[in-house]
Design a protein around this motif. Sequence first.
Motif, PDB file in Angstrom:
ATOM      1  N   SER A  55      26.306 -29.854   6.331  1.00 24.38           N
ATOM      2  CA  SER A  55      25.975 -29.110   5.123  1.00 24.38           C
ATOM      3  C   SER A  55      24.967 -28.006   5.474  1.00 24.38           C
ATOM      4  CB  SER A  55      25.362 -30.044   4.072  1.00 24.38           C
ATOM      5  OG  SER A  55      24.978 -29.315   2.942  1.00 24.38           O
ATOM      6  N   CYS A  56      25.428 -26.748   5.428  1.00 28.46           N
ATOM      7  CA  CYS A  56      24.575 -25.589   5.776  1.00 28.46           C
ATOM      8  C   CYS A  56      24.433 -24.631   4.598  1.00 28.46           C
ATOM      9  CB  CYS A  56      25.172 -24.858   6.973  1.00 28.46           C
ATOM     10  SG  CYS A  56      25.197 -25.841   8.488  1.00 28.46           S
ATOM     11  N   SER A  57      24.533 -25.156   3.404  1.00 25.41           N
ATOM     12  CA  SER A  57      24.401 -24.286   2.231  1.00 25.41           C
ATOM     13  C   SER A  57      22.998 -23.689   2.126  1.00 25.41           C
ATOM     14  CB  SER A  57      24.714 -25.071   0.960  1.00 25.41           C
ATOM     15  OG  SER A  57      26.053 -25.518   0.967  1.00 25.41           O
ATOM     16  N   ASP A  58      21.969 -24.442   2.556  1.00 28.13           N
ATOM     17  CA  ASP A  58      20.614 -23.898   2.488  1.00 28.13           C
ATOM     18  C   ASP A  58      20.426 -22.746   3.470  1.00 28.13           C
ATOM     19  OD1 ASP A  58      21.026 -25.580   4.551  1.00 28.13           O
ATOM     20  OD2 ASP A  58      19.203 -26.769   4.295  1.00 28.13           O
ATOM     21  N   VAL A  59      21.190 -22.801   4.625  1.00 29.40           N
ATOM     22  CA  VAL A  59      21.122 -21.660   5.557  1.00 29.40           C
ATOM     23  C   VAL A  59      21.728 -20.425   4.909  1.00 29.40           C
ATOM     24  CG1 VAL A  59      21.874 -20.806   7.813  1.00 29.40           C
ATOM     25  CG2 VAL A  59      21.167 -23.185   7.563  1.00 29.40           C
ATOM     26  N   VAL A  60      22.858 -20.605   4.228  1.00 31.31           N
ATOM     27  CA  VAL A  60      23.494 -19.471   3.547  1.00 31.31           C
ATOM     28  C   VAL A  60      22.565 -18.916   2.459  1.00 31.31           C
ATOM     29  CG1 VAL A  60      25.471 -18.767   2.166  1.00 31.31           C
ATOM     30  CG2 VAL A  60      25.784 -20.376   4.063  1.00 31.31           C
ATOM     31  N   LEU A  61      21.890 -19.814   1.742  1.00 29.55           N
ATOM     32  CA  LEU A  61      20.950 -19.352   0.706  1.00 29.55           C
ATOM     33  C   LEU A  61      19.860 -18.476   1.311  1.00 29.55           C
ATOM     34  CD1 LEU A  61      19.562 -19.348  -2.070  1.00 29.55           C
ATOM     35  CD2 LEU A  61      18.540 -21.559  -1.454  1.00 29.55           C
ATOM     36  N   PHE A  62      19.278 -18.924   2.379  1.00 27.75           N
ATOM     37  CA  PHE A  62      18.197 -18.145   2.985  1.00 27.75           C
ATOM     38  C   PHE A  62      18.717 -16.876   3.635  1.00 27.75           C
ATOM     39  CE2 PHE A  62      15.666 -21.807   2.090  1.00 27.75           C
ATOM     40  CZ  PHE A  62      14.356 -21.364   2.047  1.00 27.75           C
ATOM     41  N   TRP A  63      19.983 -16.901   4.079  1.00 22.15           N
ATOM     42  CA  TRP A  63      20.554 -15.648   4.572  1.00 22.15           C
ATOM     43  C   TRP A  63      20.667 -14.632   3.444  1.00 22.15           C
ATOM     44  CZ3 TRP A  63      25.266 -13.346   3.262  1.00 22.15           C
ATOM     45  CH2 TRP A  63      25.602 -12.219   4.022  1.00 22.15           C
ATOM     46  N   ARG A  64      21.113 -15.081   2.307  1.00 24.07           N
ATOM     47  CA  ARG A  64      21.213 -14.178   1.151  1.00 24.07           C
ATOM     48  C   ARG A  64      19.812 -13.651   0.745  1.00 24.07           C
ATOM     49  NH1 ARG A  64      24.749 -17.463  -3.167  1.00 24.07           N
ATOM     50  NH2 ARG A  64      24.716 -15.455  -4.291  1.00 24.07           N
ATOM     51  N   ILE A  65      18.835 -14.546   0.763  1.00 21.94           N
ATOM     52  CA  ILE A  65      17.463 -14.110   0.463  1.00 21.94           C
ATOM     53  C   ILE A  65      16.994 -13.097   1.507  1.00 21.94           C
ATOM     54  CG2 ILE A  65      15.070 -14.873   0.241  1.00 21.94           C
ATOM     55  CD1 ILE A  65      16.814 -15.758  -2.077  1.00 21.94           C
ATOM     56  N   GLN A  66      17.320 -13.385   2.753  1.00 26.96           N
ATOM     57  CA  GLN A  66      16.924 -12.477   3.828  1.00 26.96           C
ATOM     58  C   GLN A  66      17.583 -11.118   3.684  1.00 26.96           C
ATOM     59  OE1 GLN A  66      18.192 -13.575   7.840  1.00 26.96           O
ATOM     60  NE2 GLN A  66      16.094 -13.168   8.582  1.00 26.96           N
ATOM     61  N   GLN A  67      18.799 -11.073   3.277  1.00 32.46           N
ATOM     62  CA  GLN A  67      19.500  -9.807   3.083  1.00 32.46           C
ATOM     63  C   GLN A  67      18.895  -9.018   1.921  1.00 32.46           C
ATOM     64  OE1 GLN A  67      20.986 -10.016   6.216  1.00 32.46           O
ATOM     65  NE2 GLN A  67      22.303  -8.560   5.135  1.00 32.46           N
ATOM     66  N   VAL A  68      18.544  -9.736   0.849  1.00 36.08           N
ATOM     67  CA  VAL A  68      17.909  -9.049  -0.295  1.00 36.08           C
ATOM     68  C   VAL A  68      16.571  -8.451   0.131  1.00 36.08           C
ATOM     69  CG1 VAL A  68      16.798  -9.445  -2.517  1.00 36.08           C
ATOM     70  CG2 VAL A  68      19.073 -10.362  -2.072  1.00 36.08           C
ATOM     71  N   ILE A  69      15.805  -9.220   0.890  1.00 37.54           N
ATOM     72  CA  ILE A  69      14.508  -8.709   1.338  1.00 37.54           C
ATOM     73  C   ILE A  69      14.701  -7.510   2.252  1.00 37.54           C
ATOM     74  CG2 ILE A  69      12.507  -9.292   2.756  1.00 37.54           C
ATOM     75  CD1 ILE A  69      12.665 -12.133   1.690  1.00 37.54           C
ATOM     76  N   LYS A  70      15.732  -7.541   3.066  1.00 37.03           N
ATOM     77  CA  LYS A  70      15.975  -6.446   3.997  1.00 37.03           C
ATOM     78  C   LYS A  70      16.311  -5.150   3.262  1.00 37.03           C
ATOM     79  CE  LYS A  70      18.813  -5.268   8.004  1.00 37.03           C
ATOM     80  NZ  LYS A  70      19.885  -5.742   8.926  1.00 37.03           N
ATOM     81  N   VAL A  71      17.275  -5.209   2.352  1.00 33.06           N
ATOM     82  CA  VAL A  71      17.660  -3.988   1.636  1.00 33.06           C
ATOM     83  C   VAL A  71      16.541  -3.526   0.697  1.00 33.06           C
ATOM     84  CG1 VAL A  71      20.105  -4.525   1.815  1.00 33.06           C
ATOM     85  CG2 VAL A  71      18.832  -5.302  -0.187  1.00 33.06           C
ATOM     86  N   THR A  72      15.792  -4.488   0.137  1.00 31.85           N
ATOM     87  CA  THR A  72      14.672  -4.113  -0.737  1.00 31.85           C
ATOM     88  C   THR A  72      13.571  -3.424   0.064  1.00 31.85           C
ATOM     89  OG1 THR A  72      15.143  -5.984  -2.196  1.00 31.85           O
ATOM     90  CG2 THR A  72      12.972  -4.961  -2.369  1.00 31.85           C
ATOM     91  N   GLY A  73      13.258  -3.965   1.249  1.00 31.24           N
ATOM     92  CA  GLY A  73      12.250  -3.345   2.095  1.00 31.24           C
ATOM     93  C   GLY A  73      12.649  -1.947   2.522  1.00 31.24           C
ATOM     94  N   ASN A  74      13.933  -1.753   2.821  1.00 31.02           N
ATOM     95  CA  ASN A  74      14.421  -0.431   3.219  1.00 31.02           C
ATOM     96  C   ASN A  74      14.273   0.565   2.058  1.00 31.02           C
ATOM     97  OD1 ASN A  74      15.686   1.486   4.916  1.00 31.02           O
ATOM     98  ND2 ASN A  74      17.637   1.094   3.904  1.00 31.02           N
ATOM     99  N   ALA A  75      14.631   0.111   0.857  1.00 32.00           N
ATOM    100  CA  ALA A  75      14.504   0.996  -0.311  1.00 32.00           C
ATOM    101  C   ALA A  75      13.039   1.315  -0.602  1.00 32.00           C
ATOM    102  CB  ALA A  75      15.160   0.344  -1.524  1.00 32.00           C
ATOM    103  N   LEU A  76      12.193   0.309  -0.480  1.00 25.68           N
ATOM    104  CA  LEU A  76      10.781   0.550  -0.713  1.00 25.68           C
ATOM    105  C   LEU A  76      10.178   1.492   0.326  1.00 25.68           C
ATOM    106  CD1 LEU A  76       9.582  -3.054  -1.690  1.00 25.68           C
ATOM    107  CD2 LEU A  76       9.892  -1.107  -3.221  1.00 25.68           C
ATOM    108  N   ARG A  77      10.612   1.354   1.582  1.00 23.80           N
ATOM    109  CA  ARG A  77      10.096   2.245   2.624  1.00 23.80           C
ATOM    110  C   ARG A  77      10.451   3.697   2.330  1.00 23.80           C
ATOM    111  NH1 ARG A  77      12.821   4.245   6.689  1.00 23.80           N
ATOM    112  NH2 ARG A  77      14.468   2.682   6.504  1.00 23.80           N
TER     113      ARG A  77
END
Length: 973
Positions: A886-908
Amino acid sequence: MLRIYQNTYRRTARKAVVYSTKVACCNHSTLCNITGQAHSKRHGAGAHWQQHNNQRHEEFLLGGNQARGWTIPPHSRGYGMLVVRILRGALKLRYIVLGGAIGGGVSLSKKYEDWKDGLPDLKWLEDALPQGERWSQFSKNLIEVGGLVKNAIDIDPKLKQLGEDKLSEWRSWFDSRLDDAIEAADYQGNQIVETKEDIKAKTTVAALGISADESRKKYDKLQNQVETLQTEIMNVQIKYQKELEKMEKENRELRSQYLILKTNKKTTLKRIKKSLIDMYSEVLDELSGYDTGYTMADHLPRVVVVGDQSSGKTSVLESIAKARIFPRGSGEMMTRAPVKVTLAEGPYHVAQFRDTDREYDLTKESDLADLRREVEFRMRASVRGGKTVSNEVISMTVKGPGLQRMVLVDLPGIISTMTVDMASDTKDSIHQMTKHYMSNPNAIILCIQDGSVDAERSNVTDLVMQCDPLGRRTIFVLTKVDLAEELADPDRIRKILSGKLFPMKALGYYAVVTGRGRKDDSIESIRQYEEDFFKNSKLFHRRGVIMPHQVTSRNLSLAVSDRFWKMVRETIEQQADAFKATRFNLETEWKNNFPRLRESGRDELFDKAKGEILDEVVTLSQISAKKWDDALTAKLWEKLSNYVFENIYLPAAQSGSQNSFNTMVDIKLRQWAEQALPAKSVEAGWEALQQEFKSLMERAKKSHDHDGLFDQLKAAVVDDAIRRHSWEDKAIDMLRVIQLNTLEDRFVHDKGEWDLAVKFLENSVTAKLQQTDETLGQMFGPGPWARFAHWQYLTPDQQKRRSVKNELDKILKTDVKHLPTLSYDELTTVRKNLQRDNVDVDTDYIRQTWFPVYRKHFLQQSLQRARDCRKAYYLYTQQGTECEVSCSDVVLFWRIQQVIKVTGNALRQQVINREARRLDKEIKAVLDEFGDDEEKKAHLLTGKRVLLAEELIKVRMIQEKLEEFINSLNQEK
């Protein structure tokens, strides 16, 4: 018959003595001395001549008759001696009459010279005064006196036979002497202005041979003539003033035209030179803010206007300025702060404040109203903290045609009773302020006294007497004289204006009328009313209380201006030398303390700090993209981690199945992205920007040329700018769209991203696990080793918690996949087991202990799953959600990581393209505000270096301005 002649001569002699005494003693203090000298001459040096002359007459009467062959019987010698005595008395009479006439003329001349010395220069009245007719009448009166005397000494025909030839010779000699006296009196009369006492003396002489009724009629006639003469003098003076004002108006028009032409012609070539009064006013403005630790005081002259409240101070100042520039209030205190008014002559009647460029046209009622509102606003703004009066000086310049050059300071009126809306220290504050300005030994005190109230109610006269007991720099002004004439006793007014009522002494005493109490009256109407009043006033015109030059505001302004400039010329050199000595002392102290630094004032230091701050703002754009990404990512996860764990991950992971986990995650992620996530992201971006900017400021402190003097100022500017700055509103909407689109992707695309997601999960879970261990450590106390090494002991509560934890660990061991909550049976079992060990706890206590224990158990399982999923990427790509691991929590954190990545890029991109520039504008605005706020600059830029440099610059500026003013003053001389 002889007795009749003897009595006649005696009466004539007595009347002549009365005449000579009254004429010669019209001035008791001076002219009686002249009479005494004449008397001593008659009985002293001239006694021998008198005796010789009498002897000659006796020889004439006796020896002459004998020479002619006359025979005088013995019984006739007694009659002859009687005649000789009568003639001797007549001869004495001539000296009395002549001495009295000549002495009276000399005494009149002496009195005129003394009186003339006390008058102003009135040469212009010589042509206007009708003197010839008056003195021709005086000559005629003397001729009448001569006729009376000659008629009085007419001798009986029987006596004429005894010496007719010699008697006629004597009478011709007497007539010639009398004519000489009349000519001398006529000559003196052409130079003297006769007084009422002189007229009384002449009337007495003329009445020697007439009745008392006729003398009274002539006296009344002459008195009317004197009053008519006084009226003519006042009319001539008023006519002269009007002609002078007319000429001044024409002169002002010509000068204004000349200045306009000169300005238009030479504006580009040469700047118009400042006037003397403007230069002097600038020096006073600089001194008003000068504060030093040296024994230096501001002793430059200025005119200090003091008086009781509502005594007419402001009205007097407005009359001198020829404009109604101050606000009015019915009984309310309007002057709440010192107002320094600099009067100067100029082509236009305008007013201007020191700190603004706007000019108020005083010929326009709209500008006058704006000026009064501005004065009232500044006064009320100067009163802070519940105070009623303030020491802050409001500086104003008034220029106009015909204005006398001077500097006046209008102070709040002295009060005796305070009202409920005043501060408790108002009365003392006004007294201290007034004493401070009057204690200047070179200040001219313009003491204003209300003439319409009782003199005993005056508060200001005692205060003025304390500061200037000898009255060497005090000018007394009696206002509201029109009301005083109606209400007060004329004798009291006379005493006030002659300086005999108050113990206070003064240089001069003036009476003015400042209007009829109407707010809408113009200065022109007030001045016309004043002229009409003094022209028709019984108190001043009929009774002659004061001289004409002591009335009207115009004469007052002339006198005050003359005294002001005299005081300036006497003291300016001394003040310049004092500031030169102070400058030398400050320069010596600076060289000893800061030998390698240039003396920079607060303004210059602030400009330097401003440049450094703006340079550091520019370096924000030089930060690399990677550094911005790292800073924004760290700040975003710091802001978002708690919500992700507590509201999304833990509730979903503890749901019990993988399908419910994914469903709950999708729902919660969408809700989060639509509501709190964009705002939290902007907040994280703004904090990251602050953090980077402050780190730049901290790195700048480590440079070799860093000046720690600016640190406090820089920190205050940055904090204020950051507090004001806000992120653009449209950035939130933009981020919401980006974040929703990113969260829709649920599949990890490559192995690298999978590994990064696993690492992100491990790091996040490990961080939460550390936080949980800290919580458990506080709850259960130190372990065995810590207790042994640091001599620590468990508290009773920690021992109880440890007992509960032991029971809870048994439950988790038996059921590894236990749910997050305890059942009722489990709670009962744990409680009973603890009671067997003599530990009595309730169910809430057990639940509080269960929560961190279960969280640690769950996080350990999550960390183990993350490690298991590290190598399960290919299984995940092949089996998807049906993967054995069961790796659903890894997928969840990947999605969180992707949101943080695109948000950080937009903020920069937002920071570099928009927010850094907006922050730069905010910092510039804050710097501009700080630059205009002297108090804030003084608070943020402080220290011995700044204070000493500031004082040195101020003293140097004042001393240079004083020298420039002295040079211009000497050139004007």
